[in-house]
Design a protein around this motif. Structure first.
Motif, mmCIF file in Angstrom:
data_model
loop_
_atom_site.group_PDB
_atom_site.id
_atom_site.type_symbol
_atom_site.label_atom_id
_atom_site.label_comp_id
_atom_site.label_asym_id
_atom_site.label_seq_id
_atom_site.Cartn_x
_atom_site.Cartn_y
_atom_site.Cartn_z
ATOM 1 N N TYR A 41 21.371 36.662 51.443
ATOM 2 C CA TYR A 41 22.111 36.365 50.222
ATOM 3 C C TYR A 41 23.190 37.406 49.969
ATOM 4 O O TYR A 41 24.312 37.079 49.588
ATOM 5 C CB TYR A 41 21.139 36.269 49.042
ATOM 6 N N LEU A 44 26.102 36.823 52.262
ATOM 7 C CA LEU A 44 26.924 35.675 51.849
ATOM 8 C C LEU A 44 27.808 36.021 50.656
ATOM 9 O O LEU A 44 29.002 35.727 50.660
ATOM 10 C CB LEU A 44 26.022 34.490 51.497
ATOM 11 N N ILE A 45 27.214 36.638 49.654
ATOM 12 C CA ILE A 45 27.981 37.010 48.452
ATOM 13 C C ILE A 45 29.143 37.917 48.852
ATOM 14 O O ILE A 45 30.290 37.718 48.441
ATOM 15 C CB ILE A 45 27.092 37.745 47.432
ATOM 16 N N LEU A 48 31.793 36.104 50.914
ATOM 17 C CA LEU A 48 32.581 35.173 50.089
ATOM 18 C C LEU A 48 33.602 35.930 49.241
ATOM 19 O O LEU A 48 34.749 35.510 49.124
ATOM 20 C CB LEU A 48 31.654 34.328 49.204
ATOM 21 N N PHE A 49 33.183 37.048 48.663
ATOM 22 C CA PHE A 49 34.124 37.865 47.895
ATOM 23 C C PHE A 49 35.191 38.465 48.801
ATOM 24 O O PHE A 49 36.302 38.749 48.359
ATOM 25 C CB PHE A 49 33.392 38.989 47.140
#
Lengths: 484, 254
Positions: A41, A44-45, A48-49
């Motif tokens: 997680y 991914l965060i 994505l940022f």
């Protein structure tokens, strides 16, 4: 001020973080441990940022000094923030404060920890912990610059913003070459140490973890008793060698390795660094013999490791220096302040500034005797610009002032003054362990929450060499043109 | 990338963040529920059985004391019922082994109970054992305490396991909450950045184009707009520029 351009460059730093988180995630799934989902997680965060600004903001090879400074500061702060996500999501002892502290300690290569039982963490999370060291060691921005293609003026601006002016002085190279040299030496030393530790009998995982921590002069071990766990003089000697190398100016190392190895000793700073360490080792060995250790070998073994560890701001431990005589502790505290050379991964005031400070003092004495004389400060035959000299002096003053203020604030929270002072010095210098309750075999778990935030601020101030963080966080400064 | 792609990517990223966080929170909460069921079904059952076996033992002890007083009929009746109940509960416990070490515990109970039963099964009334409290305390009561202790150990084992599972459930519930909190905060931050980018790269250029068109119409100023991105807005600006140049040329030739 083009905030969107700043975000684009920060995005590269976040993508770099997500790459290493991805590696940790892979380890987690391979081991089937409890950190798989937290790491996935977080990856991914962060990714994505990192991707999003690259979608919106077009390439820009031209950024101002102010923007460059903001890129560096925001990259560091955002890396520390995303770096805390795996800990926060994994849970256990990691409250937000603890996760932030551990992440900042990792990226700033301090090596202070809130963990009482390090070995309770899954291997994947221990890898991420070590990776934060490795990323922060040479500088997140340097890493980014070394992997991205030529970025025009932006490269020069970012290089100047990330690398201290003192280190740049000695780097008589173009920014692009300097970046390559820094990254190349960093990677080369890491690989060499992994091989050396593996040959000493350490398993591959431990070798990688400890190499990351040594070359970045961070000190995060995956063992509760740090290097003492191995009880191996050979391992200690290998680590000591690499700690010394990591404390040298990387440009100097490069020219020595590619040219003449003796060039290293031509540098005044290097000679001071090595001689001061040797003198420190001899004095502390003498003091420990007959008090804490009955044999010369043990006295030399443990004093040299501890002194080199603190003197290079690494922070590994093979003994509990908190129970050593006060004289030895004070010597170690001096080295906690001084640390190693600029242009290395070490923290602290730096040997260069100590030399400049000393020479400024001598010059001042001479000027008192000969008021009309023009006496430049010379290092390695070259005159040091007065601006550099005065910056070095004011840096030292600010540095000590910050340590003093931190000590005061921490003592208000009920922490004993010795632990508060040595803890502040250790975090400000990105060394790691202090003395007292935050000693080499201790940890920062018992420090109050607010105390951990104060220590975290010290770590960031130390790593960003004070000025960058202050300028970035002072809105008034953005109205004036910044020369840094 | 085209404008549609950029705006869509923003929403997709937001959806991904929220979906993963939501999915993971649901998974962890589900596990918390399963853990609680496990605690109730398994561990609590075993603790209940231990309680009942202890009660059965106490009743047997009462039965034995009645025999010691010479009341054969009442004593044997109580012993028989308590024995039957104890064996039934012990069988239930054997069928409910869920914790490591529980089987060893139960075997221990079984062995010590056999030894205890052996003592009171043999006649007591009208023998030298009747009224012989020395024999009671030195033999009978000792065996009674051995069985009782073994049963208590079973209860303690399940108690400890229940506590560990409850702690793990607490940690799982924290793990269920944390992704949710982080998803919310990340989404807020992401939305702020998204809105900033949309404002800078979409809204502002449109506003600039509109004002430049107005200035061209009202004050005949040349149409010049700088568009940083290579998307539909750049195409729009270039089309309008060509239109304005054509219009200017047409007016000039008149």
């Amino acid at each position: 001020m083009r905030f969107h351009v700043v975000l684009r460059y920060v995005a590269f730093a976040l993508l770099l973080n997500s790459f290493f988180m991805g590696v940790a995630t892979t380890i987690s799934f391979f081991n089937n441990d409890s950190a798989a989902m937290p790491l996935l997680y977080s990856t991914l965060i962060t990714a994505l940022f990192g991707i999003f600004p690259l979608i919106y903001v077009p390439k820009s090879g031209n950024i101002s000094n102010k923007e460059g400074l903001l890129v560096v500061v925001i990259s560091w702060l955002s890396s520390c923030l995303v770096g805390s996500l795996p800990y926060l999501l994994w849970g256990g002892v990691f409250s937000f404060t603890n996760a932030w502290f551990e992440s900042v300690s990792g990226f700033t290569t301090t090596g202070s920890t809130i963990l009482v039982n390090i070995e309770a963490l899954p291997d994947s999370l221990l890898f991420w912990r070590a990776a934060t060291h490795w990323l922060g060691g040479v500088g997140i921005i340097i890493f980014v610059l070394s992997v991205l293609p030529f970025m025009g003026i932006a490269e020069l601006v970012l290089f100047r913003s990330e690398v201290s002016s003192l280190a740049q002085e000695s780097f008589r190279q173009r920014a692009r070459n300097a970046v390559r040299i820094l990254a190349g030496v960093y990677l080369g030393l890491t690989i060499l140490e992994v091989i050396a530790l593996k040959l000493c009998g350490m398993n591959l995982f431990d070798s990688i973890i400890h190499s990351f921590a040594t070359i970045a002069t961070g000190g995060f071990s995956n063992k509760n008793s740090s290097i003492a766990h191995y009880n191996s003089p050979v391992v200690e000697i290998v680590i000591m060698i690499f700690m010394i190398l990591s404390g040298l100016h990387f440009g100097l190392l490069f020219t020595a390795v590619t040219g003449n190895i003796k060039n290293i000793f031509n540098s005044t700073i290097t000679r001071f660094y090595i001689i001061s360490m040797l003198v420190g080792i001899i004095i502390t060995s003498l003091n420990l013999y007959g008090t804490n250790y009955d044999s010369w070998i043990d006295s030399l073994r443990f004093s040299s490791f501890q002194l080199l560890s603190l003197g290079t701001s690494t922070g590994f431990a093979t003994a509990d220096s908190s129970v050593w005589p006060a004289f030895t502790q004070l010597i170690l505290i001096f080295f906690t302040f001084q640390c190693a050379c600029s242009g290395s991964t070490s923290g602290g005031i730096k040997a260069d500034r100590i030399v400049v400070l000393f020479k400024s003092f001598i010059r001042h004495l001479k000027q008192l005797m000969h008021p009309n004389a023009v006496i430049p400060i010379r290092i390695e035959g070259r005159a040091v610009d007065d601006k550099i000299a005065s910056r070095a002096v004011s840096f030292v003053i600010f540095y000590i002032a910050i340590v003093f203020i931190s000590t005061l604030l921490l003592s208000l929270l009920g922490i004993d003054s010795y632990s508060a002072f040595t803890g502040s010095a250790a975090t400000m210098g990105n060394v790691g362990p202090g003395f007292g309750s935050v000693g080499s075999v201790g940890n920062y778990s018992q420090i109050p929450q607010l105390g951990k935030w104060i220590f975290s601020a010290d770590m960031l101030l130390g790593r960003l060499e004070i000025y960058a963080l202050f300028i970035a966080l002072t809105p008034a400064q953005w109205k004036k043109s910044v020369s840094y | 990338m085209k404008l549609k792609g950029k705006i869509l990517s923003g929403f997709i990223i937001l959806v991904i963040m929220l979906t993963i966080a939501g999915g993971w929170s649901i998974y962890e909460l589900d596990n918390v529920g399963l853990t609680i069921n496990k605690i109730l079904d398994e561990n609590y059952k075993s603790i209940n059985l231990s309680k009942r076996m202890t009660e059965d033992l106490e009743r047997q002890d009462s039965g034995i004391l009645l025999l010691m007083l010479g009341r054969w009929k009442e004593g044997r009746e109580i012993l028989s019922k308590a024995d039957s109940s104890f064996n039934s509960n012990l069988n239930f416990a054997f069928n409910n082994i869920t914790v490591p070490g529980e089987k060893v515990n139960l075997d221990n109970i079984s062995a010590s109970y056999s030894a205890y039963r052996n003592l009171w099964e043999k006649p007591i009334v009208d023998t030298d054992k009747e009224g012989n409290f020395d024999w009671y305390f030195n033999r009978m009561h000792k065996e009674f305490m051995k069985v009782k202790y073994a049963v208590q150990q079973l209860a303690d084992l399940n108690d400890k396991t229940m506590y560990e599972i409850a702690s793990a459930a607490e940690q799982r519930s924290n793990r269920a909450i944390m992704p949710g909190i982080i998803a919310v905060l990340s989404s807020i931050l992401f939305t702020v950045i998204f809105v900033y980018f949309v404002n800078y790269y979409v809204v502002n250029p449109i506003v600039n184009i509109t004002s430049r068109v107005k200035m061209f119409i009202e004050k005949n100023r040349p149409f010049t707009v700088e568009i940083e991105t290579k998307d539909e807005l750049l195409e729009l600006a270039e089309s309008i520029k060509k239109l304005c140049e054509y219009e200017s040329a047409r007016v000039n030739t008149k």
